[in-house]
Design an enzyme around this catalytic site. Structure first.
Site, PDB file in Angstrom:
ATOM      1  N   CYS A 144       0.882  -1.180   0.000  1.00 29.48           N
ATOM      2  CA  CYS A 144       0.000   0.000   0.000  1.00 29.48           C
ATOM      3  C   CYS A 144       0.913   1.222   0.000  1.00 29.48           C
ATOM      4  CB  CYS A 144      -0.914  -0.013   1.218  1.00 29.48           C
ATOM      5  SG  CYS A 144      -1.925  -1.506   1.356  1.00 29.48           S
ATOM      6  N   ALA A 145       1.451   1.555  -1.157  1.00 29.76           N
ATOM      7  CA  ALA A 145       2.629   2.417  -1.244  1.00 29.76           C
ATOM      8  C   ALA A 145       2.350   3.914  -1.146  1.00 29.76           C
ATOM      9  CB  ALA A 145       3.376   2.121  -2.549  1.00 29.76           C
TER      10      ALA A 145
ATOM     11  N   CYS B 269      -1.752   3.081  11.373  1.00 25.54           N
ATOM     12  CA  CYS B 269      -1.779   4.302  12.172  1.00 25.54           C
ATOM     13  C   CYS B 269      -3.067   4.332  12.986  1.00 25.54           C
ATOM     14  CB  CYS B 269      -1.628   5.557  11.313  1.00 25.54           C
ATOM     15  SG  CYS B 269      -2.857   5.724   9.991  1.00 25.54           S
TER      16      CYS B 269
ATOM     17  N   PRO C 103       1.406   7.645  -0.118  1.00 28.67           N
ATOM     18  CA  PRO C 103       1.961   8.549  -1.128  1.00 28.67           C
ATOM     19  C   PRO C 103       3.419   8.273  -1.499  1.00 28.67           C
ATOM     20  CG  PRO C 103       1.977   9.644   0.981  1.00 28.67           C
ATOM     21  CD  PRO C 103       1.321   8.310   1.214  1.00 28.67           C
ATOM     22  N   GLY C 104       4.041   7.298  -0.860  1.00 31.21           N
ATOM     23  CA  GLY C 104       5.393   6.917  -1.259  1.00 31.21           C
ATOM     24  C   GLY C 104       6.486   7.220  -0.265  1.00 31.21           C
ATOM     25  N   ASN C 105       6.166   7.752   0.903  1.00 30.75           N
ATOM     26  CA  ASN C 105       7.216   8.066   1.871  1.00 30.75           C
ATOM     27  C   ASN C 105       7.956   6.821   2.332  1.00 30.75           C
ATOM     28  OD1 ASN C 105       6.631  10.771   1.720  1.00 30.75           O
ATOM     29  ND2 ASN C 105       5.452  10.849   3.610  1.00 30.75           N
ATOM     30  N   LYS C 106       7.200   5.749   2.623  1.00 30.15           N
ATOM     31  CA  LYS C 106       7.861   4.513   3.048  1.00 30.15           C
ATOM     32  C   LYS C 106       8.566   3.839   1.869  1.00 30.15           C
ATOM     33  CE  LYS C 106       4.619   3.656   6.833  1.00 30.15           C
ATOM     34  NZ  LYS C 106       3.633   4.703   6.480  1.00 30.15           N
TER      35      LYS C 106
END
Length: 430
Positions: free
Chosen positions: A223-224, A354, A226-229
């Site tokens: 579940c990428a 979260c 917005p891409g921070n991880k």
């Protein structure tokens, strides 16, 4: 699983305590340095220069800026000292919605879409007091002083856009409307559009460190967006190997944009797909995208869709109903099923949310261990968050293996008080 099944709802007392905690503002801002392009020391230096320019209008001392001792790429930005804040009410006021108000309390400027009301007398460069409407009763374009018991003072700033620009003109209602100068929370944000790094919640960085991606590995971020991880994974892999990022078609462009910002050029491949349906019955080339064959990935990050009850400050009620919690739990189980099947024997799966609700966290871990004997729970190191909650399906040993950020105390000397978050780490038997 009997203990887990007995704990399918959160008590009203627990909900009340969670709601009160979630209304509080974290004690700092966290920023992940882009270590592909900068050293952490360079990042800290440039942030100091950025804040010096941003607050050249009167602050004698900048907030403390330092690298976290256990997550070295995490730059912690402290609060502005209370005695340097001008929190006297101004003649002009601006009303924003609750979502925008929560962002302002975290140190954000006010962006045009969040503005609900502004006085006709407000001009560009006017000093304004900012208030959040907690009752959602202020109509868009309101032009009088807003009289409501649900009016929360956020701090003071300077108007960048006029009322006409915000509500009357045909020009796009985007961009900064009010520049935050004196936040009541004392928190400030760095420039969000910079190759220097990304604004990121502290537990999200811990989550990727628990995954521990290495150069050359094949990693899936289910579940990428917005891409921070995703970008954190690729950075720790030094842009070597393969990171597959999956999310809905409407979101994958966010992942691509974040990869470009941090200068990831080789290892990340992004696909639009439903990660509850990405297991193939036959062998396929991984580069072709989903669906994937079983036993494909060395490591998988499942930062699952959840109720978001750990996000704070929570100015609008996000404590969810039991029915809605059950719907998230059902979806999370579908993700886990795909993750376990796609993981190589000996591979690592990190599950995170979260959420502060045990139904989405400890109970989900207990269900996973019961349904999939081929995986075992291991320590989610580095251990910074608190232990798992009792009475939610995990025994004492298992509670010590997971991490919970939120109302309970941490198990390290970390001074960072961030959002509510949960992390569990599994390894698939060889």
């Amino acid at each position: 699983m009997s203990e887990a099944n007995s704990e399918l709802s959160t008590s009203s007392a627990d909900v009340a305590e969670m709601a009160e905690w979630c209304q509080r503002v974290p004690n700092c801002t966290t920023f992940r340095a882009n270590t592909l392009c900068y050293s952490v020391e360079e990042c800290i230096s440039q942030l100091g220069e950025q804040f010096t320019k941003k607050f050249s209008y009167g602050f004698e001392k900048l907030p403390d800026i330092y690298a976290h001792d256990l997550i070295p790429e995490c730059v912690v930005i402290g609060k502005i000292s209370d005695d340097m804040l001008d929190l006297s009410l101004k003649k002009e006021e601006v009303i924003v919605d609750a979502g925008c108000g929560a962002a302002v309390l975290r140190g954000s400027n006010v962006y045009a879409p969040g503005v609900m009301g502004m006085l006709p007398s407000t001009k560009v460069n006017s000093q304004v007091s900012l208030f959040a409407d907690l009752t959602a009763s202020c109509l868009k374009g309101y032009k009088r002083v807003f009289d409501s018991d649900g009016k929360l003072f956020l701090g003071n700033g300077v108007a960048i856009r006029s009322r006409r620009e915000l509500f009357n003109d045909a020009s796009p209602k985007l961009g900064v409307a009010v520049e935050l100068r004196h936040p009541v929370s004392g928190l400030i944000m760095p420039d969000l559009h910079s190759s220097l790094g990304v604004l990121q919640n502290f537990p999200s960085m811990v989550c990727v460190r628990v995954l521990d991606p290495k150069p050359g590995e094949i990693v899936l971020d289910m579940c990428a967006a917005p891409g921070n991880k995703t970008t954190h994974i690729g950075t720790l892999m030094n842009d070597e190997g393969l990171v597959i990022g999956i999310d809905r078609k409407s979101k994958v462009h966010l992942v691509a944009a974040n990869c470009a910002v941090v200068n990831l050029k080789k290892c990340v491949r992004i696909f639009a797909a439903d990660s509850t349906k990405i297991v193939a019955d036959v062998k396929r080339q991984i580069e072709a995208g989903p669906p994937f064959a079983v036993d494909t990935f060395d490591k998988i990050l499942l930062d699952a869709p959840c109720s978001g009850t750990g996000l704070r400050p929570m100015l609008s009620n996000r404590i969810t109903s039991e029915a809605r919690t059950r719907s998230f739990s059902h979806l999370q189980k579908l993700f886990v099923d795909n993750a376990v099947r796609l993981l190589k024997p000996g591979g690592t799966l990190v599950y995170s949310t979260c959420s502060v609700l045990c139904e989405e966290n400890e109970c989900l871990v207990a269900w996973t261990l019961d349904k999939y004997p081929e995986v075992k729970l291991v320590s989610a190191t580095p251990v910074i968050g608190g232990a798992g909650l009792p009475g939610c399906g995990l025994n004492e040993e298992q509670r010590m293996l997971v991490q919970r950020f939120g109302m309970n105390e941490t198990r390290s000397n970390s001074a960072v008080q961030s959002i509510g978050f949960f992390i569990a780490k599994f390894v698939k038997n060889v």
